[in-house]
Design a protein around this motif. Structure first.
Motif, PDB file in Angstrom:
ATOM      1  N   LYS A   5      31.247  73.615  99.427  1.00 14.90           N
ATOM      2  CA  LYS A   5      31.337  72.783  99.867  1.00 14.90           C
ATOM      3  C   LYS A   5      31.030  71.426  98.726  1.00 14.90           C
ATOM      4  CE  LYS A   5      28.219  70.998 103.379  1.00 14.90           C
ATOM      5  NZ  LYS A   5      26.837  71.202 104.286  1.00 14.90           N
ATOM      6  N   THR A   6      31.637  70.153  99.163  1.00 15.07           N
ATOM      7  CA  THR A   6      31.134  68.929  98.515  1.00 15.07           C
ATOM      8  C   THR A   6      29.924  68.784  99.238  1.00 15.07           C
ATOM      9  OG1 THR A   6      32.270  67.696  98.590  1.00 15.07           O
ATOM     10  CG2 THR A   6      33.231  69.602  97.440  1.00 15.07           C
ATOM     11  N   SER A  17      35.289  73.264  97.479  1.00 14.31           N
ATOM     12  CA  SER A  17      34.818  73.140  96.353  1.00 14.31           C
ATOM     13  C   SER A  17      35.185  71.790  95.551  1.00 14.31           C
ATOM     14  CB  SER A  17      33.799  73.935  95.645  1.00 14.31           C
ATOM     15  OG  SER A  17      35.006  75.007  95.161  1.00 14.31           O
ATOM     16  N   LEU A  18      34.863  71.246  94.097  1.00 17.40           N
ATOM     17  CA  LEU A  18      35.546  70.641  93.620  1.00 17.40           C
ATOM     18  C   LEU A  18      35.763  71.832  92.283  1.00 17.40           C
ATOM     19  CD1 LEU A  18      36.326  68.421  92.229  1.00 17.40           C
ATOM     20  CD2 LEU A  18      33.779  68.312  91.068  1.00 17.40           C
ATOM     21  N   LYS A  74      26.974  68.687  86.859  1.00 20.06           N
ATOM     22  CA  LYS A  74      26.975  67.988  87.969  1.00 20.06           C
ATOM     23  C   LYS A  74      27.879  66.872  88.192  1.00 20.06           C
ATOM     24  CE  LYS A  74      23.815  64.900  87.666  1.00 20.06           C
ATOM     25  NZ  LYS A  74      21.845  64.496  88.453  1.00 20.06           N
ATOM     26  N   TYR A  75      28.426  66.744  90.225  1.00 21.26           N
ATOM     27  CA  TYR A  75      28.885  65.781  90.576  1.00 21.26           C
ATOM     28  C   TYR A  75      28.213  64.873  90.872  1.00 21.26           C
ATOM     29  CZ  TYR A  75      32.222  69.299  88.150  1.00 21.26           C
ATOM     30  OH  TYR A  75      32.379  70.365  87.223  1.00 21.26           O
ATOM     31  N   TRP A  83      29.555  61.620  93.954  1.00 19.53           N
ATOM     32  CA  TRP A  83      30.626  61.177  94.812  1.00 19.53           C
ATOM     33  C   TRP A  83      29.856  59.918  94.800  1.00 19.53           C
ATOM     34  CZ3 TRP A  83      34.934  64.114  95.845  1.00 19.53           C
ATOM     35  CH2 TRP A  83      35.412  65.751  95.315  1.00 19.53           C
TER      36      TRP A  83
END
Length: 101
Positions: free
Chosen positions: A34-35, A42-43, A92-93, A95
């Motif tokens: 999940k994002t 997911s990434l 960590k990403y 968006w």
């Protein structure tokens, strides 16, 4: 679509992934996970020094970060911010919504 990499994240990619100048990192969507903007995907990332059919890319401190055209569906409408999270000792990403359709 833009990819931004913080100084600390860049340091992590160099030190923890052992990447030297001239290397690359490919980001893509994978099944499961999940994002903040995708459920069931997911990434993922992998070292990949040969960008081809590029949808988005940036270079920071000698490393090319890129996304292939085949994964545009996963990123369209968002910019990707990459930072370092000390609590997980890894990237960590973020968006960041953009106007791209």
């Amino acid at each position: 679509m833009k990819i931004t990499v913080s100084d600390r994240a860049s340091k992590w990619f160099h030190e923890d992934m052992g990447l030297d100048d001239g290397r690359g990192v490919r980001f893509y969507g994978k099944v499961y996970g999940k994002t903040p903007v995708h459920d069931g995907f997911s990434l993922a990332l992998t070292p990949d020094d040969h960008p081809e059919r590029v949808y988005a890319e940036t270079e920071k401190d000698g490393i090319t970060y890129w996304i292939p055209e085949s994964d545009k569906w996963f990123f369209v409408g968002y910019d990707l911010g990459i930072d370092y999270d000390p609590t997980i000792d890894g990237p960590k990403y973020d968006w960041i919504q953009n106007d791209e359709l």
